[in-house]
Design an enzyme around this catalytic site. Structure first.
Site, PDB file in Angstrom:
ATOM      1  N   LYS A 100      -0.818   0.242  -2.186  1.00  0.00           N
ATOM      2  CA  LYS A 100      -0.164  -0.127  -3.448  1.00  0.00           C
ATOM      3  C   LYS A 100       0.361   1.093  -4.197  1.00  0.00           C
ATOM      4  CE  LYS A 100      -1.901  -4.764  -3.984  1.00  0.00           C
ATOM      5  NZ  LYS A 100      -2.624  -5.763  -4.782  1.00  0.00           N
TER       6      LYS A 100
ATOM      7  N   ARG B  82      -8.753  -6.397   1.450  1.00  0.00           N
ATOM      8  CA  ARG B  82      -7.511  -6.846   2.098  1.00  0.00           C
ATOM      9  C   ARG B  82      -6.682  -5.608   2.422  1.00  0.00           C
ATOM     10  NH1 ARG B  82      -2.212  -8.274   0.781  1.00  0.00           N
ATOM     11  NH2 ARG B  82      -1.425 -10.190   1.775  1.00  0.00           N
TER      12      ARG B  82
END
Length: 266
Positions: free
Chosen positions: A204, A244
């Site tokens: 991210k 994840r």
């Protein structure tokens, strides 16, 4: 949880697994690397992403889920649509991962309740096109915890059982880098809500910005995997139920290290 984005525009690997055969092959590779779950999604939720149609999302994910489930893979479906969730479970998905926590589709909680599968309720304040504008907090950990608790109350009232609920603090969703770090540091507070926690930090933007070059150029998504490993180990040690990730093998090793550390700590 290994990621299979059956999309042309996901932020880190858009297009790599857009072909059905490539997506199925990648899912099987993730299992071989140690994934306990394979998360199949057909709609990008990167900042600024436009939504795809229901029919397009179904066409992307259902064949892949059916094929992977047929190989014995534990599959989750990453969707905000109740109709997609229902079709995915019918095709063999064992978990519904809803980044909107039931806000994007009011039918989602009742559909999930009827299936009986686990349901990931993520902290979410709005769709990708304007979520960055909603990143305003006085105390991000407290507010995320309170908003998640309200969503849990709602989905329970709609028929979802407490045993189905998994929470996700929603790193990067209506949160800037400072917010994300605060949420990660507050995982133990979020765990006090009493539900398993899913953490999705892999590749991210806040990691790329942390690792920026001297001139301020963020680290490319594909080169932030080592930083993801560090978050994985710390999150697992703090009690996260699942992480994840895009690169499963090294992250599975990081979880093992964290588990060994926790055992010695007692």
């Amino acid at each position: 949880m290994g990621v299979v984005n059956v999309t042309p525009d996901s932020f880190s690997d858009g297009g790599l697994w857009f072909d059905e055969a490539a997506a199925i092959r990648h899912g099987l590779e993730l299992v071989a690397e140690g994934a306990d779950l394979v998360d199949v999604g057909g709609e990008s939720t990167r900042p600024g992403a436009a939504r795809v149609s229901l029919d397009e999302e179904l066409a992307r994910v259902v064949p892949v889920i059916r094929a992977l489930a047929g190989e014995g893979v534990a599959v989750s479906v990453d969707t905000m649509r109740a109709e997609v969730a229902k079709a995915a479970v019918e095709a063999g998905a064992r978990l519904v991962n809803d980044v909107s926590g039931g806000l994007a589709d009011p039918d989602m909680p009742q559909v999930v309740a009827a299936t009986g599968v686990p349901y990931v309720v993520m902290h979410w304040r709005g769709h990708s096109h304007d979520m960055d504008n909603r990143a305003v907090y006085e105390d991000v950990v407290t507010e995320v915890a309170e908003e998640l608790a309200k969503r849990v109350d709602y989905v329970l009232a709609e028929g979802v059982s407490a045993e189905q609920v998994v929470l996700d603090p929603g790193l990067g969703f209506a949160k800037n880098a400072e917010h994300n770090w605060a949420v990660l540091a507050g995982i133990e507070r979020l765990a006090e809500l009493g539900y398993p926690l899913l953490v999705g930090a892999s590749r991210k933007r806040f990691l790329g910005r942390l690792l920026a070059d001297a001139d301020g150029t963020p680290r490319p998504f594909s080169r932030s995997d080592d930083a993801t490993l560090a978050v994985t180990a710390l999150a697992a040690r703090a009690g996260a139920w699942c992480v994840r990730v895009h690169e499963v093998g090294p992250n599975a090793d990081a979880v093992r290290v964290a588990a060994a550390w926790k055992r010695v700590e007692g």
